[in-house]
Design a protein around this motif. Structure first.
Motif, PDB file in Angstrom:
ATOM      1  N   THR A   1       0.841  -1.191   0.000  1.00  0.00           N
ATOM      2  CA  THR A   1       0.000   0.000   0.000  1.00  0.00           C
ATOM      3  C   THR A   1       0.878   1.243   0.000  1.00  0.00           C
ATOM      4  O   THR A   1       1.810   1.360   0.794  1.00  0.00           O
ATOM      5  CB  THR A   1      -0.916   0.013   1.239  1.00  0.00           C
ATOM      6  N   VAL A   2       0.577   2.154  -0.921  1.00  0.00           N
ATOM      7  CA  VAL A   2       1.276   3.438  -1.013  1.00  0.00           C
ATOM      8  C   VAL A   2       0.183   4.503  -1.124  1.00  0.00           C
ATOM      9  O   VAL A   2      -0.463   4.624  -2.171  1.00  0.00           O
ATOM     10  CB  VAL A   2       2.227   3.491  -2.226  1.00  0.00           C
ATOM     11  N   GLY A   3      -0.044   5.233  -0.048  1.00  0.00           N
ATOM     12  CA  GLY A   3      -1.151   6.197  -0.041  1.00  0.00           C
ATOM     13  C   GLY A   3      -2.456   5.448  -0.204  1.00  0.00           C
ATOM     14  O   GLY A   3      -2.751   4.517   0.545  1.00  0.00           O
ATOM     15  N   THR A   4      -3.231   5.832  -1.223  1.00  0.00           N
ATOM     16  CA  THR A   4      -4.482   5.131  -1.508  1.00  0.00           C
ATOM     17  C   THR A   4      -4.325   4.164  -2.672  1.00  0.00           C
ATOM     18  O   THR A   4      -5.308   3.645  -3.185  1.00  0.00           O
ATOM     19  CB  THR A   4      -5.604   6.142  -1.820  1.00  0.00           C
ATOM     20  N   CYS A   5      -3.089   3.939  -3.090  1.00  0.00           N
ATOM     21  CA  CYS A   5      -2.791   3.058  -4.222  1.00  0.00           C
ATOM     22  C   CYS A   5      -2.126   1.774  -3.736  1.00  0.00           C
ATOM     23  O   CYS A   5      -1.756   1.641  -2.580  1.00  0.00           O
ATOM     24  CB  CYS A   5      -1.826   3.734  -5.197  1.00  0.00           C
ATOM     25  N   THR A   6      -1.944   0.878  -4.682  1.00  0.00           N
ATOM     26  CA  THR A   6      -1.168  -0.334  -4.440  1.00  0.00           C
ATOM     27  C   THR A   6       0.011  -0.338  -5.395  1.00  0.00           C
ATOM     28  O   THR A   6      -0.155  -0.154  -6.599  1.00  0.00           O
ATOM     29  CB  THR A   6      -2.010  -1.602  -4.664  1.00  0.00           C
ATOM     30  N   LYS A   7       1.189  -0.536  -4.830  1.00  0.00           N
ATOM     31  CA  LYS A   7       2.391  -0.696  -5.644  1.00  0.00           C
ATOM     32  C   LYS A   7       2.551  -2.191  -5.919  1.00  0.00           C
ATOM     33  O   LYS A   7       2.663  -2.996  -4.998  1.00  0.00           O
ATOM     34  CB  LYS A   7       3.622  -0.169  -4.905  1.00  0.00           C
ATOM     35  N   LEU A   8       2.522  -2.543  -7.197  1.00  0.00           N
ATOM     36  CA  LEU A   8       2.722  -3.918  -7.635  1.00  0.00           C
ATOM     37  C   LEU A   8       4.147  -4.015  -8.161  1.00  0.00           C
ATOM     38  O   LEU A   8       4.516  -3.299  -9.096  1.00  0.00           O
ATOM     39  CB  LEU A   8       1.727  -4.295  -8.728  1.00  0.00           C
ATOM     40  N   THR A   9       4.943  -4.864  -7.555  1.00  0.00           N
ATOM     41  CA  THR A   9       6.304  -5.104  -8.022  1.00  0.00           C
ATOM     42  C   THR A   9       6.385  -6.534  -8.521  1.00  0.00           C
ATOM     43  O   THR A   9       5.949  -7.467  -7.835  1.00  0.00           O
ATOM     44  CB  THR A   9       7.334  -4.899  -6.887  1.00  0.00           C
ATOM     45  N   LEU A  10       6.917  -6.690  -9.718  1.00  0.00           N
ATOM     46  CA  LEU A  10       7.157  -8.017 -10.283  1.00  0.00           C
ATOM     47  C   LEU A  10       8.652  -8.179 -10.467  1.00  0.00           C
ATOM     48  O   LEU A  10       9.298  -7.315 -11.077  1.00  0.00           O
ATOM     49  CB  LEU A  10       6.463  -8.182 -11.633  1.00  0.00           C
ATOM     50  N   VAL A  11       9.183  -9.265  -9.942  1.00  0.00           N
ATOM     51  CA  VAL A  11      10.572  -9.634 -10.193  1.00  0.00           C
ATOM     52  C   VAL A  11      10.560 -11.020 -10.815  1.00  0.00           C
ATOM     53  O   VAL A  11       9.966 -11.951 -10.269  1.00  0.00           O
ATOM     54  CB  VAL A  11      11.419  -9.634  -8.896  1.00  0.00           C
ATOM     55  N   ASN A  12      11.181 -11.151 -11.970  1.00  0.00           N
ATOM     56  CA  ASN A  12      11.317 -12.433 -12.665  1.00  0.00           C
ATOM     57  C   ASN A  12      12.819 -12.695 -12.766  1.00  0.00           C
ATOM     58  O   ASN A  12      13.518 -12.045 -13.534  1.00  0.00           O
ATOM     59  CB  ASN A  12      10.662 -12.331 -14.039  1.00  0.00           C
ATOM     60  N   ASP A  13      13.323 -13.631 -11.943  1.00  0.00           N
ATOM     61  CA  ASP A  13      14.761 -13.851 -11.858  1.00  0.00           C
ATOM     62  C   ASP A  13      15.079 -15.347 -11.764  1.00  0.00           C
ATOM     63  O   ASP A  13      14.213 -16.182 -12.016  1.00  0.00           O
ATOM     64  CB  ASP A  13      15.352 -13.077 -10.671  1.00  0.00           C
ATOM     65  N   GLN A  14      16.294 -15.641 -11.406  1.00  0.00           N
ATOM     66  CA  GLN A  14      16.798 -17.015 -11.301  1.00  0.00           C
ATOM     67  C   GLN A  14      16.579 -17.807 -12.584  1.00  0.00           C
ATOM     68  O   GLN A  14      16.190 -18.982 -12.557  1.00  0.00           O
ATOM     69  CB  GLN A  14      16.192 -17.736 -10.082  1.00  0.00           C
ATOM     70  N   TRP A  15      16.831 -17.173 -13.707  1.00  0.00           N
ATOM     71  CA  TRP A  15      16.698 -17.819 -15.008  1.00  0.00           C
ATOM     72  C   TRP A  15      17.817 -18.832 -15.213  1.00  0.00           C
ATOM     73  O   TRP A  15      18.973 -18.552 -14.911  1.00  0.00           O
ATOM     74  CB  TRP A  15      16.781 -16.783 -16.123  1.00  0.00           C
ATOM     75  N   THR A  16      17.487 -19.997 -15.722  1.00  0.00           N
ATOM     76  CA  THR A  16      18.537 -20.938 -16.096  1.00  0.00           C
ATOM     77  C   THR A  16      19.295 -20.347 -17.287  1.00  0.00           C
ATOM     78  O   THR A  16      18.749 -19.531 -18.045  1.00  0.00           O
ATOM     79  CB  THR A  16      17.960 -22.323 -16.471  1.00  0.00           C
ATOM     80  N   ASP A  17      20.551 -20.745 -17.434  1.00  0.00           N
ATOM     81  CA  ASP A  17      21.396 -20.220 -18.510  1.00  0.00           C
ATOM     82  C   ASP A  17      20.757 -20.457 -19.874  1.00  0.00           C
ATOM     83  O   ASP A  17      20.183 -21.523 -20.126  1.00  0.00           O
ATOM     84  CB  ASP A  17      22.780 -20.884 -18.479  1.00  0.00           C
ATOM     85  N   ASN A  18      20.850 -19.462 -20.721  1.00  0.00           N
ATOM     86  CA  ASN A  18      20.357 -19.544 -22.108  1.00  0.00           C
ATOM     87  C   ASN A  18      18.877 -19.908 -22.190  1.00  0.00           C
ATOM     88  O   ASN A  18      18.462 -20.618 -23.104  1.00  0.00           O
ATOM     89  CB  ASN A  18      21.196 -20.528 -22.925  1.00  0.00           C
ATOM     90  N   HIS A  19      18.089 -19.428 -21.257  1.00  0.00           N
ATOM     91  CA  HIS A  19      16.643 -19.714 -21.257  1.00  0.00           C
ATOM     92  C   HIS A  19      16.032 -19.048 -22.497  1.00  0.00           C
ATOM     93  O   HIS A  19      16.115 -17.827 -22.658  1.00  0.00           O
ATOM     94  CB  HIS A  19      16.014 -19.155 -19.982  1.00  0.00           C
ATOM     95  N   PRO A  20      15.398 -19.823 -23.382  1.00  0.00           N
ATOM     96  CA  PRO A  20      14.879 -19.256 -24.631  1.00  0.00           C
ATOM     97  C   PRO A  20      13.664 -18.338 -24.460  1.00  0.00           C
ATOM     98  O   PRO A  20      13.311 -17.613 -25.383  1.00  0.00           O
ATOM     99  CB  PRO A  20      14.520 -20.485 -25.469  1.00  0.00           C
ATOM    100  N   ALA A  21      13.025 -18.333 -23.292  1.00  0.00           N
ATOM    101  CA  ALA A  21      11.826 -17.515 -23.095  1.00  0.00           C
ATOM    102  C   ALA A  21      12.137 -16.151 -22.480  1.00  0.00           C
ATOM    103  O   ALA A  21      11.223 -15.348 -22.290  1.00  0.00           O
ATOM    104  CB  ALA A  21      10.825 -18.262 -22.224  1.00  0.00           C
ATOM    105  N   TYR A  22      13.390 -15.853 -22.180  1.00  0.00           N
ATOM    106  CA  TYR A  22      13.732 -14.601 -21.509  1.00  0.00           C
ATOM    107  C   TYR A  22      13.276 -13.386 -22.322  1.00  0.00           C
ATOM    108  O   TYR A  22      12.611 -12.494 -21.789  1.00  0.00           O
ATOM    109  CB  TYR A  22      15.236 -14.532 -21.227  1.00  0.00           C
ATOM    110  N   GLU A  23      13.628 -13.325 -23.593  1.00  0.00           N
ATOM    111  CA  GLU A  23      13.249 -12.169 -24.420  1.00  0.00           C
ATOM    112  C   GLU A  23      11.736 -12.049 -24.553  1.00  0.00           C
ATOM    113  O   GLU A  23      11.192 -10.952 -24.523  1.00  0.00           O
ATOM    114  CB  GLU A  23      13.898 -12.261 -25.796  1.00  0.00           C
ATOM    115  N   ASN A  24      11.055 -13.164 -24.676  1.00  0.00           N
ATOM    116  CA  ASN A  24       9.597 -13.162 -24.756  1.00  0.00           C
ATOM    117  C   ASN A  24       9.002 -12.601 -23.466  1.00  0.00           C
ATOM    118  O   ASN A  24       8.087 -11.770 -23.498  1.00  0.00           O
ATOM    119  CB  ASN A  24       9.093 -14.577 -25.024  1.00  0.00           C
TER     120      ASN A  24
END
Length: 148
Positions: free
Chosen positions: A100-123
């Motif tokens: 909660t930030v004021g009257t809003c909601t801060k949505l944070t997305l972290v997408n990490d721990q990718w295996t090496d050469n993961h073909p879906a990263y760019e997508n």
């Protein structure tokens, strides 16, 4: 490799959470898919919806790491066998956090721990913007964006 996005949504965390996990919310924001899961930590999940294998295409699957309603959803995910024969070897972690930030909601997305050469990263790098914009719009207006 790490992707991080922050969005401010004019809604309460409960409303954003509903958009993230309910069939009604995910169908509008994740390209017609729903999450199938018990949402218990350690249990499996699947994003299932229209795709190459019909309406029941499994797009990604994995394991729930953290499920704290209205706060954190984190999971390890794999692309399905529909997309990559070596799907079990390909993995990344996705974490949605709500604050909660004021009257809003801060949505944070972290997408990490990718295996090496993961073909879906760019997508993922391209599509997270669309998905997160849609989460914001659906939560605030009830309507999904039309990406054509």
């Amino acid at each position: 490799m790490r992707l991080k996005y922050e969005f401010y949504i004019d809604a309460q965390p409960e409303d954003v959470w509903d958009t993230l996990v309910t069939p009604e919310g995910t169908r509008k924001t994740f390209f017609g898919c729903v999450i199938r899961s018990t949402f218990k930590e350690g249990d499996s999940f699947e994003y299932v919806g229209p795709g190459q294998d019909g309406d029941e295409t499994i797009h990604v699957y994995g394991k729930i790491l953290t499920y704290e309603p209205n706060k954190v959803l984190s999971y390890l995910e794999h692309p399905s066998s529909t997309y990559h024969a070596n799907h079990e070897e390909l993995e990344s972690r996705v974490t949605f956090s709500l604050e909660t930030v004021g009257t809003c909601t801060k949505l944070t997305l972290v997408n990490d721990q990718w295996t090496d050469n993961h073909p879906a990263y760019e997508n993922a790098e391209q599509h997270w913007w669309m998905i997160l914009s849609n989460i914001k719009t659906v939560t605030e207006t009830g309507r999904a964006l039309n990406f054509g």
